[in-house]
Motif scaffolding. Sequence first.
Motif, PDB file in Angstrom:
ATOM      1  N   ALA A   1       0.833  -1.208   0.000  1.00  0.00           N
ATOM      2  CA  ALA A   1       0.000   0.000   0.000  1.00  0.00           C
ATOM      3  C   ALA A   1       0.865   1.254   0.000  1.00  0.00           C
ATOM      4  CB  ALA A   1      -0.929  -0.003   1.212  1.00  0.00           C
ATOM      5  N   LEU A   2       2.033   1.164   0.644  1.00  0.00           N
ATOM      6  CA  LEU A   2       3.047   2.215   0.551  1.00  0.00           C
ATOM      7  C   LEU A   2       4.226   1.623  -0.205  1.00  0.00           C
ATOM      8  CD1 LEU A   2       3.052   3.873   4.104  1.00  0.00           C
ATOM      9  CD2 LEU A   2       2.424   4.955   1.948  1.00  0.00           C
ATOM     10  N   ALA A   3       4.491   2.133  -1.390  1.00  0.00           N
ATOM     11  CA  ALA A   3       5.526   1.558  -2.243  1.00  0.00           C
ATOM     12  C   ALA A   3       6.833   2.337  -2.128  1.00  0.00           C
ATOM     13  CB  ALA A   3       5.051   1.566  -3.695  1.00  0.00           C
ATOM     14  N   GLU A   4       7.874   1.757  -2.704  1.00  0.00           N
ATOM     15  CA  GLU A   4       9.192   2.391  -2.732  1.00  0.00           C
ATOM     16  C   GLU A   4       9.080   3.814  -3.280  1.00  0.00           C
ATOM     17  OE1 GLU A   4      13.474   2.101  -2.334  1.00  0.00           O
ATOM     18  OE2 GLU A   4      11.929   0.649  -1.830  1.00  0.00           O
ATOM     19  N   GLY A   5       9.592   4.776  -2.527  1.00  0.00           N
ATOM     20  CA  GLY A   5       9.573   6.165  -2.969  1.00  0.00           C
ATOM     21  C   GLY A   5       8.343   6.936  -2.540  1.00  0.00           C
ATOM     22  N   ASP A   6       7.301   6.231  -2.013  1.00  0.00           N
ATOM     23  CA  ASP A   6       6.118   6.937  -1.525  1.00  0.00           C
ATOM     24  C   ASP A   6       6.453   7.688  -0.246  1.00  0.00           C
ATOM     25  OD1 ASP A   6       4.604   6.009  -3.574  1.00  0.00           O
ATOM     26  OD2 ASP A   6       3.506   4.505  -2.404  1.00  0.00           O
ATOM     27  N   ARG A   7       5.689   8.743   0.021  1.00  0.00           N
ATOM     28  CA  ARG A   7       5.903   9.502   1.240  1.00  0.00           C
ATOM     29  C   ARG A   7       5.140   8.868   2.398  1.00  0.00           C
ATOM     30  NH1 ARG A   7       5.608  15.919   1.377  1.00  0.00           N
ATOM     31  NH2 ARG A   7       4.482  15.485  -0.504  1.00  0.00           N
ATOM     32  N   VAL A   8       5.816   8.700   3.518  1.00  0.00           N
ATOM     33  CA  VAL A   8       5.190   8.192   4.740  1.00  0.00           C
ATOM     34  C   VAL A   8       4.306   9.301   5.314  1.00  0.00           C
ATOM     35  CG1 VAL A   8       5.709   7.431   7.101  1.00  0.00           C
ATOM     36  CG2 VAL A   8       7.118   6.641   5.195  1.00  0.00           C
ATOM     37  N   PRO A   9       3.199   8.967   5.996  1.00  0.00           N
ATOM     38  CA  PRO A   9       2.385  10.027   6.611  1.00  0.00           C
ATOM     39  C   PRO A   9       3.236  10.974   7.438  1.00  0.00           C
ATOM     40  CG  PRO A   9       1.243   7.930   6.786  1.00  0.00           C
ATOM     41  CD  PRO A   9       2.598   7.625   6.207  1.00  0.00           C
ATOM     42  N   SER A  10       2.944  12.260   7.328  1.00  0.00           N
ATOM     43  CA  SER A  10       3.698  13.283   8.041  1.00  0.00           C
ATOM     44  C   SER A  10       3.361  13.259   9.526  1.00  0.00           C
ATOM     45  CB  SER A  10       3.367  14.661   7.481  1.00  0.00           C
ATOM     46  OG  SER A  10       2.000  14.958   7.751  1.00  0.00           O
ATOM     47  N   THR A  11       4.132  14.025  10.301  1.00  0.00           N
ATOM     48  CA  THR A  11       3.862  14.127  11.743  1.00  0.00           C
ATOM     49  C   THR A  11       2.428  14.570  11.988  1.00  0.00           C
ATOM     50  OG1 THR A  11       6.177  14.715  12.148  1.00  0.00           O
ATOM     51  CG2 THR A  11       4.594  15.249  13.886  1.00  0.00           C
ATOM     52  N   ARG A  12       2.006  15.616  11.277  1.00  0.00           N
ATOM     53  CA  ARG A  12       0.643  16.133  11.474  1.00  0.00           C
ATOM     54  C   ARG A  12      -0.398  15.093  11.095  1.00  0.00           C
ATOM     55  NH1 ARG A  12      -3.369  18.120   8.601  1.00  0.00           N
ATOM     56  NH2 ARG A  12      -2.225  17.808   6.667  1.00  0.00           N
ATOM     57  N   ARG A  13      -0.160  14.359   9.989  1.00  0.00           N
ATOM     58  CA  ARG A  13      -1.111  13.350   9.550  1.00  0.00           C
ATOM     59  C   ARG A  13      -1.194  12.205  10.566  1.00  0.00           C
ATOM     60  NH1 ARG A  13      -3.269  11.968   4.519  1.00  0.00           N
ATOM     61  NH2 ARG A  13      -4.878  10.390   4.904  1.00  0.00           N
ATOM     62  N   ILE A  14      -0.062  11.801  11.118  1.00  0.00           N
ATOM     63  CA  ILE A  14      -0.075  10.744  12.129  1.00  0.00           C
ATOM     64  C   ILE A  14      -0.844  11.209  13.361  1.00  0.00           C
ATOM     65  CG2 ILE A  14       1.387   9.450  13.736  1.00  0.00           C
ATOM     66  CD1 ILE A  14       3.500   9.316  11.535  1.00  0.00           C
ATOM     67  N   MET A  15      -0.607  12.464  13.780  1.00  0.00           N
ATOM     68  CA  MET A  15      -1.332  12.991  14.935  1.00  0.00           C
ATOM     69  C   MET A  15      -2.837  12.954  14.699  1.00  0.00           C
ATOM     70  SD  MET A  15       1.098  16.295  15.775  1.00  0.00           S
ATOM     71  CE  MET A  15      -0.048  16.966  16.998  1.00  0.00           C
ATOM     72  N   SER A  16      -3.250  13.322  13.476  1.00  0.00           N
ATOM     73  CA  SER A  16      -4.670  13.361  13.155  1.00  0.00           C
ATOM     74  C   SER A  16      -5.275  11.964  13.007  1.00  0.00           C
ATOM     75  CB  SER A  16      -4.868  14.156  11.858  1.00  0.00           C
ATOM     76  OG  SER A  16      -6.193  14.077  11.415  1.00  0.00           O
ATOM     77  N   ASP A  17      -4.616  11.095  12.228  1.00  0.00           N
ATOM     78  CA  ASP A  17      -5.188   9.781  11.924  1.00  0.00           C
ATOM     79  C   ASP A  17      -5.156   8.824  13.114  1.00  0.00           C
ATOM     80  OD1 ASP A  17      -5.561  10.782   9.440  1.00  0.00           O
ATOM     81  OD2 ASP A  17      -4.201   9.424   8.393  1.00  0.00           O
ATOM     82  N   TRP A  18      -4.103   8.909  13.930  1.00  0.00           N
ATOM     83  CA  TRP A  18      -3.962   7.979  15.049  1.00  0.00           C
ATOM     84  C   TRP A  18      -4.334   8.599  16.395  1.00  0.00           C
ATOM     85  CZ3 TRP A  18      -0.954   7.075  10.725  1.00  0.00           C
ATOM     86  CH2 TRP A  18      -0.891   5.756  10.271  1.00  0.00           C
ATOM     87  N   GLY A  19      -4.611   9.909  16.381  1.00  0.00           N
ATOM     88  CA  GLY A  19      -4.995  10.558  17.629  1.00  0.00           C
ATOM     89  C   GLY A  19      -3.901  10.562  18.673  1.00  0.00           C
ATOM     90  N   VAL A  20      -2.652  10.757  18.245  1.00  0.00           N
ATOM     91  CA  VAL A  20      -1.529  10.724  19.169  1.00  0.00           C
ATOM     92  C   VAL A  20      -0.899  12.106  19.283  1.00  0.00           C
ATOM     93  CG1 VAL A  20      -1.052   8.294  18.729  1.00  0.00           C
ATOM     94  CG2 VAL A  20       0.089  10.048  17.336  1.00  0.00           C
ATOM     95  N   SER A  21       0.001  12.255  20.216  1.00  0.00           N
ATOM     96  CA  SER A  21       0.675  13.533  20.423  1.00  0.00           C
ATOM     97  C   SER A  21       1.771  13.751  19.387  1.00  0.00           C
ATOM     98  CB  SER A  21       1.305  13.580  21.819  1.00  0.00           C
ATOM     99  OG  SER A  21       2.395  12.674  21.887  1.00  0.00           O
ATOM    100  N   MET A  22       2.276  14.986  19.332  1.00  0.00           N
ATOM    101  CA  MET A  22       3.373  15.295  18.433  1.00  0.00           C
ATOM    102  C   MET A  22       4.604  14.456  18.779  1.00  0.00           C
ATOM    103  SD  MET A  22       5.510  18.855  17.920  1.00  0.00           S
ATOM    104  CE  MET A  22       4.091  19.791  18.379  1.00  0.00           C
TER     105      MET A  22
END
Length: 528
Positions: free
Chosen positions: A27-48
């Motif tokens: 689903a995430l292939a070579e060269g794809d961008r990993v979710p950013s810090t802000r996106r991880i905070m939003s999608d997983w509901g976690v702190s910075m």
Amino acid sequence: MDRGIIRADPPYLQVVKQIRARIESGALAEGDRVPSTRRIMSDWGVSMATATKALAALRAEGLAVGVPGVGTIVTTRGTLPAPRDRLAAAARTGRVHGGAERAEIRAAGLVPAPPHVADALGLAPGAPVVRRRRVTSRDGVPVSASTSWLDGALADAVPELLAARSVGGTPARVGRATGRAVGGPQTDQFTAGAATAGEAADLRVAPGDPVLRGRNWIRDGAGGVLEYGESVSVAGRWMTYEYEITDRGTGMELLHSGKVRDVYADGDDLVLVASDRVSVYDVVLPTEVPDKGKILTQLSLWWFDRLADVMPNHVISATDVPAEWAGRAIRVRRLEMLPVEWIARGYLAGLGLAEYRKSGTVSGVALPAGLAEASRLPEPIFTPTTKATEGHDEFITYDDVVAEIGADTAARLKAATLEVYRRGATVAARRGIVIADTKLEFGRAPDGTLVLADEVLTPDSSRFWPTDGWAPGRPQNSLDKQFVRDWSATLDWDRTAPGPEIPDEIVEATRARYVEVYERLTGTTWTG
């Protein structure tokens, strides 16, 4: 230990496991961008702090690598070199039909070679290559979009291969053309075509409009292909051009090209270059405002001098910079920047107003009921936000800042932020300007010293209102880039790139506001 208790993984590890599963599933292939810090905070509901730790863990596992100016990208090959585009400004600017040309590097990273690219470079399919994407504009109008590939084994040579080019008389029309590039000759081939939807978005034309498709090969002295590229140019916008670009010999490395500033490495120092670009809603508009970058730079220097007793700043020199950037560049110290936007507010406006209307608070600070737009607050407040690499910053609380950087550092920088605001607001008030709010950035020097960085109390980082026109309960007459944002809000556009062209009268009025702020605050006449 009670064997009936199942202990859950810590939050950061839960994030890592889910992203790892995406990589392993494809689903995430070579060269794809990993979710950013802000996106991880939003999608997983976690702190910075948790999001930052998760990304660090992915990099430590060799599942991803950080690419300056791009973000964290997937690599299933382990930790690979992260080549940086080292184009000095001379390698990104020239003269085309009397107008300024600017090439914006959109992304640079190590990826597997597609079959046709591998064939052009004489590599095996899937071999690592450096891929660069860019959009070139002339006088703010997109002219061409291109992608080029370079053998990944030459990653360390990217600075030498890309530092400069000298190209003369290459006609962008159907047929064949030749020129010179660093390392050897360049050959181009052009064919006629029609713009796809993606190309149309990059070039601001309609899908199906006529374009010229180009392929180019840069060869070494022995005839081997060093770099292969593909481009699409707007027919009629980029005809015969002739310009010469030479290496300054500074050896400067482009680390990051932001919405307004470009950051270069020069030995142990950094050089910050403020452009005339304008961004609203995180979109860089195609039209520039003359002198904007110089005004931001000179006003920041003026403030840095007057705030030196509050906090050390990062300035080394305002004159030891390339002549082409005189007035708009500063040589500064390298710092480890802290992942927080440090915001002080003395009045209620913008996102602070929107947050107050929802909850009666801003960044967790409770405010009195009944405040209106542009109301003066009982006292200045500290309202930090995240520092997003993409998308919008989001409000966080002071407790979040403490959790991220520690109580002592958080307390010192909160106090410094409020003191800078109070000092600035006092000076501005004497000169007929209200500073409603301001945003600061801080970093840590190698010896641990906390340092004030970036820009200070400028029309891009603050809200300025004329004192004689201030009245709560309505929008204010702004002396900052809010003027452009207000104009753009009257248009029918979705606040995504490409943004609208700024009419001449709005450009002139915006420049006049920046000049007015500079002259009122400094008491000197702007001479450019």
